[in-house]
Design a protein around this motif. Structure first.
Motif, PDB file in Angstrom:
ATOM      1  N   TRP A 143       4.532-111.107 -23.087  1.00 22.91           N
ATOM      2  CA  TRP A 143       4.062-110.529 -24.350  1.00 22.91           C
ATOM      3  C   TRP A 143       5.169-110.524 -25.389  1.00 22.91           C
ATOM      4  O   TRP A 143       6.348-110.344 -25.062  1.00 22.91           O
ATOM      5  CB  TRP A 143       3.604-109.081 -24.133  1.00 22.91           C
ATOM      6  CG  TRP A 143       2.361-108.949 -23.308  1.00 22.91           C
ATOM      7  CD1 TRP A 143       2.260-109.043 -21.949  1.00 22.91           C
ATOM      8  CD2 TRP A 143       1.045-108.720 -23.807  1.00 22.91           C
ATOM      9  NE1 TRP A 143       0.957-108.873 -21.561  1.00 22.91           N
ATOM     10  CE2 TRP A 143       0.180-108.672 -22.676  1.00 22.91           C
ATOM     11  CE3 TRP A 143       0.502-108.519 -25.066  1.00 22.91           C
ATOM     12  CZ2 TRP A 143      -1.184-108.446 -22.787  1.00 22.91           C
ATOM     13  CZ3 TRP A 143      -0.857-108.294 -25.190  1.00 22.91           C
ATOM     14  CH2 TRP A 143      -1.685-108.266 -24.060  1.00 22.91           C
ATOM     15  N   VAL A 144       4.765-110.680 -26.643  1.00 21.05           N
ATOM     16  CA  VAL A 144       5.643-110.451 -27.790  1.00 21.05           C
ATOM     17  C   VAL A 144       4.996-109.365 -28.648  1.00 21.05           C
ATOM     18  O   VAL A 144       3.822-109.485 -29.021  1.00 21.05           O
ATOM     19  CB  VAL A 144       5.839-111.717 -28.642  1.00 21.05           C
ATOM     20  CG1 VAL A 144       6.549-111.379 -29.952  1.00 21.05           C
ATOM     21  CG2 VAL A 144       6.632-112.769 -27.871  1.00 21.05           C
ATOM     22  N   THR A 237      12.078-105.816 -20.570  1.00 20.33           N
ATOM     23  CA  THR A 237      11.853-105.767 -22.013  1.00 20.33           C
ATOM     24  C   THR A 237      13.160-106.060 -22.734  1.00 20.33           C
ATOM     25  O   THR A 237      14.225-105.607 -22.321  1.00 20.33           O
ATOM     26  CB  THR A 237      11.324-104.395 -22.440  1.00 20.33           C
ATOM     27  OG1 THR A 237      10.087-104.141 -21.787  1.00 20.33           O
ATOM     28  CG2 THR A 237      11.097-104.334 -23.936  1.00 20.33           C
ATOM     29  N   ARG A 238      13.081-106.823 -23.813  1.00 23.72           N
ATOM     30  CA  ARG A 238      14.276-107.127 -24.609  1.00 23.72           C
ATOM     31  C   ARG A 238      13.889-107.233 -26.078  1.00 23.72           C
ATOM     32  O   ARG A 238      12.803-107.700 -26.416  1.00 23.72           O
ATOM     33  CB  ARG A 238      14.928-108.434 -24.142  1.00 23.72           C
ATOM     34  CG  ARG A 238      16.302-108.689 -24.730  1.00 23.72           C
ATOM     35  CD  ARG A 238      17.023-109.816 -24.018  1.00 23.72           C
ATOM     36  NE  ARG A 238      18.397-109.947 -24.489  1.00 23.72           N
ATOM     37  CZ  ARG A 238      19.420-109.238 -24.033  1.00 23.72           C
ATOM     38  NH1 ARG A 238      19.234-108.334 -23.088  1.00 23.72           N
ATOM     39  NH2 ARG A 238      20.653-109.411 -24.514  1.00 23.72           N
ATOM     40  N   SER A 239      14.792-106.775 -26.969  1.00 25.57           N
ATOM     41  CA  SER A 239      14.532-106.807 -28.408  1.00 25.57           C
ATOM     42  C   SER A 239      15.305-107.949 -29.055  1.00 25.57           C
ATOM     43  O   SER A 239      16.417-108.297 -28.647  1.00 25.57           O
ATOM     44  CB  SER A 239      14.905-105.470 -29.056  1.00 25.57           C
ATOM     45  OG  SER A 239      16.255-105.132 -28.782  1.00 25.57           O
ATOM     46  N   PHE A 240      14.694-108.518 -30.106  1.00 26.86           N
ATOM     47  CA  PHE A 240      15.258-109.669 -30.813  1.00 26.86           C
ATOM     48  C   PHE A 240      15.144-109.447 -32.316  1.00 26.86           C
ATOM     49  O   PHE A 240      14.203-108.811 -32.788  1.00 26.86           O
ATOM     50  CB  PHE A 240      14.488-110.950 -30.450  1.00 26.86           C
ATOM     51  CG  PHE A 240      14.572-111.354 -29.008  1.00 26.86           C
ATOM     52  CD1 PHE A 240      15.439-112.369 -28.607  1.00 26.86           C
ATOM     53  CD2 PHE A 240      13.793-110.735 -28.045  1.00 26.86           C
ATOM     54  CE1 PHE A 240      15.518-112.748 -27.273  1.00 26.86           C
ATOM     55  CE2 PHE A 240      13.867-111.104 -26.712  1.00 26.86           C
ATOM     56  CZ  PHE A 240      14.740-112.113 -26.319  1.00 26.86           C
ATOM     57  N   GLY A 241      16.079-110.010 -33.073  1.00 25.68           N
ATOM     58  CA  GLY A 241      15.975-109.954 -34.519  1.00 25.68           C
ATOM     59  C   GLY A 241      17.206-109.378 -35.182  1.00 25.68           C
ATOM     60  O   GLY A 241      18.338-109.665 -34.789  1.00 25.68           O
ATOM     61  N   ALA A 242      16.990-108.534 -36.203  1.00 23.20           N
ATOM     62  CA  ALA A 242      18.062-107.931 -36.988  1.00 23.20           C
ATOM     63  C   ALA A 242      18.008-106.409 -36.856  1.00 23.20           C
ATOM     64  O   ALA A 242      16.968-105.849 -36.486  1.00 23.20           O
ATOM     65  CB  ALA A 242      17.925-108.338 -38.453  1.00 23.20           C
ATOM     66  N   PRO A 243      19.113-105.714 -37.148  1.00 22.24           N
ATOM     67  CA  PRO A 243      19.102-104.247 -37.079  1.00 22.24           C
ATOM     68  C   PRO A 243      17.989-103.654 -37.937  1.00 22.24           C
ATOM     69  O   PRO A 243      17.656-104.170 -39.004  1.00 22.24           O
ATOM     70  CB  PRO A 243      20.490-103.862 -37.618  1.00 22.24           C
ATOM     71  CG  PRO A 243      21.348-105.041 -37.290  1.00 22.24           C
ATOM     72  CD  PRO A 243      20.458-106.237 -37.463  1.00 22.24           C
ATOM     73  N   THR A 244      17.431-102.560 -37.457  1.00 23.00           N
ATOM     74  CA  THR A 244      16.292-101.913 -38.114  1.00 23.00           C
ATOM     75  C   THR A 244      16.723-101.161 -39.372  1.00 23.00           C
ATOM     76  O   THR A 244      17.907-101.123 -39.724  1.00 23.00           O
ATOM     77  CB  THR A 244      15.599-100.943 -37.153  1.00 23.00           C
ATOM     78  OG1 THR A 244      16.523 -99.879 -36.830  1.00 23.00           O
ATOM     79  CG2 THR A 244      15.165-101.649 -35.878  1.00 23.00           C
ATOM     80  N   GLY A 245      15.747-100.527 -40.021  1.00 21.33           N
ATOM     81  CA  GLY A 245      16.022 -99.829 -41.266  1.00 21.33           C
ATOM     82  C   GLY A 245      16.857 -98.572 -41.124  1.00 21.33           C
ATOM     83  O   GLY A 245      17.481 -98.115 -42.085  1.00 21.33           O
ATOM     84  N   GLN A 285      18.897-106.124 -28.960  1.00 28.15           N
ATOM     85  CA  GLN A 285      19.735-106.607 -27.862  1.00 28.15           C
ATOM     86  C   GLN A 285      20.167-108.052 -28.074  1.00 28.15           C
ATOM     87  O   GLN A 285      21.246-108.447 -27.643  1.00 28.15           O
ATOM     88  CB  GLN A 285      18.978-106.452 -26.541  1.00 28.15           C
ATOM     89  CG  GLN A 285      18.761-105.007 -26.144  1.00 28.15           C
ATOM     90  CD  GLN A 285      17.724-104.867 -25.051  1.00 28.15           C
ATOM     91  OE1 GLN A 285      16.558-105.184 -25.254  1.00 28.15           O
ATOM     92  NE2 GLN A 285      18.147-104.410 -23.893  1.00 28.15           N
ATOM     93  N   THR A 286      19.321-108.839 -28.728  1.00 25.53           N
ATOM     94  CA  THR A 286      19.666-110.227 -29.059  1.00 25.53           C
ATOM     95  C   THR A 286      19.579-110.394 -30.572  1.00 25.53           C
ATOM     96  O   THR A 286      18.483-110.579 -31.112  1.00 25.53           O
ATOM     97  CB  THR A 286      18.729-111.227 -28.364  1.00 25.53           C
ATOM     98  OG1 THR A 286      18.803-111.049 -26.946  1.00 25.53           O
ATOM     99  CG2 THR A 286      19.115-112.661 -28.716  1.00 25.53           C
ATOM    100  N   PRO A 287      20.718-110.323 -31.278  1.00 27.35           N
ATOM    101  CA  PRO A 287      20.686-110.535 -32.730  1.00 27.35           C
ATOM    102  C   PRO A 287      20.354-111.996 -33.037  1.00 27.35           C
ATOM    103  O   PRO A 287      20.930-112.912 -32.448  1.00 27.35           O
ATOM    104  CB  PRO A 287      22.108-110.184 -33.173  1.00 27.35           C
ATOM    105  CG  PRO A 287      22.704-109.411 -32.025  1.00 27.35           C
ATOM    106  CD  PRO A 287      22.046-109.943 -30.799  1.00 27.35           C
ATOM    107  N   ALA A 293      13.654-115.494 -34.628  1.00 27.95           N
ATOM    108  CA  ALA A 293      13.430-114.408 -33.669  1.00 27.95           C
ATOM    109  C   ALA A 293      12.307-114.726 -32.697  1.00 27.95           C
ATOM    110  O   ALA A 293      12.446-114.527 -31.478  1.00 27.95           O
ATOM    111  CB  ALA A 293      13.140-113.108 -34.412  1.00 27.95           C
ATOM    112  N   LEU A 294      11.187-115.215 -33.198  1.00 19.56           N
ATOM    113  CA  LEU A 294      10.059-115.515 -32.317  1.00 19.56           C
ATOM    114  C   LEU A 294      10.404-116.633 -31.348  1.00 19.56           C
ATOM    115  O   LEU A 294      10.110-116.544 -30.147  1.00 19.56           O
ATOM    116  CB  LEU A 294       8.831-115.880 -33.141  1.00 19.56           C
ATOM    117  CG  LEU A 294       7.569-116.252 -32.345  1.00 19.56           C
ATOM    118  CD1 LEU A 294       7.166-115.121 -31.400  1.00 19.56           C
ATOM    119  CD2 LEU A 294       6.422-116.592 -33.284  1.00 19.56           C
ATOM    120  N   ALA A 295      11.061-117.678 -31.838  1.00 14.52           N
ATOM    121  CA  ALA A 295      11.431-118.794 -30.965  1.00 14.52           C
ATOM    122  C   ALA A 295      12.402-118.338 -29.878  1.00 14.52           C
ATOM    123  O   ALA A 295      12.271-118.731 -28.710  1.00 14.52           O
ATOM    124  CB  ALA A 295      12.049-119.918 -31.791  1.00 14.52           C
ATOM    125  N   ALA A 296      13.364-117.490 -30.251  1.00 20.99           N
ATOM    126  CA  ALA A 296      14.318-116.984 -29.267  1.00 20.99           C
ATOM    127  C   ALA A 296      13.615-116.120 -28.226  1.00 20.99           C
ATOM    128  O   ALA A 296      13.943-116.175 -27.029  1.00 20.99           O
ATOM    129  CB  ALA A 296      15.412-116.181 -29.970  1.00 20.99           C
TER     130      ALA A 296
END
Length: 305
Positions: A143-144, A237-245, A285-287, A293-296
């Motif tokens: 899942w994403v 579970t792992r998070s991807f992308g940029a730091p949140t607001g 966890q993965t910047p 982000a989706l591809a990673a």
């Protein structure tokens, strides 16, 4: 949410037994709400803040004239999530008109969770759970959950939709300024928050298994961050992308007599371990850049057993 009757009562404030002006009473109504409910209130010098506010609003003739003074008090409290929404009918597009969306990407189920207001909660949940049933029926292996652009609103509809991915138990906590806590999590498939079950009338699909990738960016805020925290610490579970607001705090909304709304930060959010984040952006966890982000995430999921 405070009722108009109580607001009317608050307008009957007096000083030394003498009625105060309607404008002064309006200002005091806002100050009273901030002093009573703000998570920053215990460390504030309220006699000084009130004296300064009254002096600066001495010539105010209408409630709107006190807006700058109220904003100065909010700034002095120091919590950026507390805000006076003086123009609720602004011309900007309403991000709260959206419902969850998704599709299958190969063997991965992709779920997009947008922001949501309290008033649209049932519509959001109904659409989200219909989508979840369709995605579950496709038997995805992973899942994403995409929280990019999710600026918040009401966390309960969001977490009700993803409850099958979270499983049972505590997923996070509200932490008050005195250290008191209240849990949120899933019991018998339904979300509970602060001791109350959310949307008890809906039928939530059974829990599903499989790794989950959570996508976030700088727009992911408030209740969007609550969803991220709910997955934080979960196996697979792992998070991807940029730091949140950086708005992992709880707001209560109060309607002032002229229709303006005062959103007051009343508590901090914590993950299931009790770690609070406050107004510090939460690093994934993965910047990775937003466009990647989706591809990673898909690449990581493909490597999971």
């Amino acid at each position: 949410m405070i009722k108009h009757a109580l607001l009317a009562a608050l307008l009957l404030i007096t000083t030394a037994g003498e009625p105060v002006s309607a404008t002064r009473a309006y200002l005091d109504t806002a100050l009273n709400l901030l002093q009573q409910y703000s998570v920053e209130s215990p460390k504030a010098d309220w006699p000084k803040l009130r004296a300064q506010a009254h002096a600066e609003a001495a010539d105010a003739e209408r409630p709107s004239d006190t807006y700058p003074v109220i904003n100065e008090t909010i700034e002095a409290l120091g919590n950026p999530h507390t805000v006076l929404l003086a123009s609720p009918e602004g011309g900007a597009p309403d991000p709260f008109g959206m419902v969850p969306d998704g599709r299958m990407i190969g063997s991965t189920a992709y779920l997009k969770l947008p922001a949501i207001s309290v008033d649209l909660g049932q519509e959001y949940v109904d659409a989200g759970l219909r989508l979840m049933r369709d995605l579950i029926a496709a038997r995805p292996g992973s899942w994403v959950v995409d929280l990019r652009g999710n600026t918040g609103g009401d966390m309960r509809p969001m977490l009700t939709v993803v409850a099958p991915l979270l499983g049972e138990g505590r997923k996070g906590m509200f932490v008050g300024p005195d250290g008191s806590t209240a849990d949120w999590g899933v019991v018998n498939g339904h979300l509970y928050a602060g001791g109350e079950m959310a949307f008890p009338q809906v039928e939530v699909p059974p829990a599903v298994t499989g790794p989950v990738a959570v996508l976030v960016d700088a727009m992911t805020s408030s209740s969007g961050e609550a969803v991220l925290l709910s997955f934080t610490g979960q196996a697979g579970t792992r998070s991807f992308g940029a730091p949140t607001g950086g708005f992992a705090t709880v707001n209560a909304s109060f309607t002032l007599p002229d229709g303006a709304r005062l959103a007051v930060t009343t508590a901090y959010m914590a993950d299931r371990t009790g770690r609070t984040y406050g107004n510090t952006p939460i690093a994934p966890q993965t910047p990775v850049g937003d466009g990647d982000a989706l591809a990673a995430a898909i690449e990581w999921l493909a490597q999971r057993p």
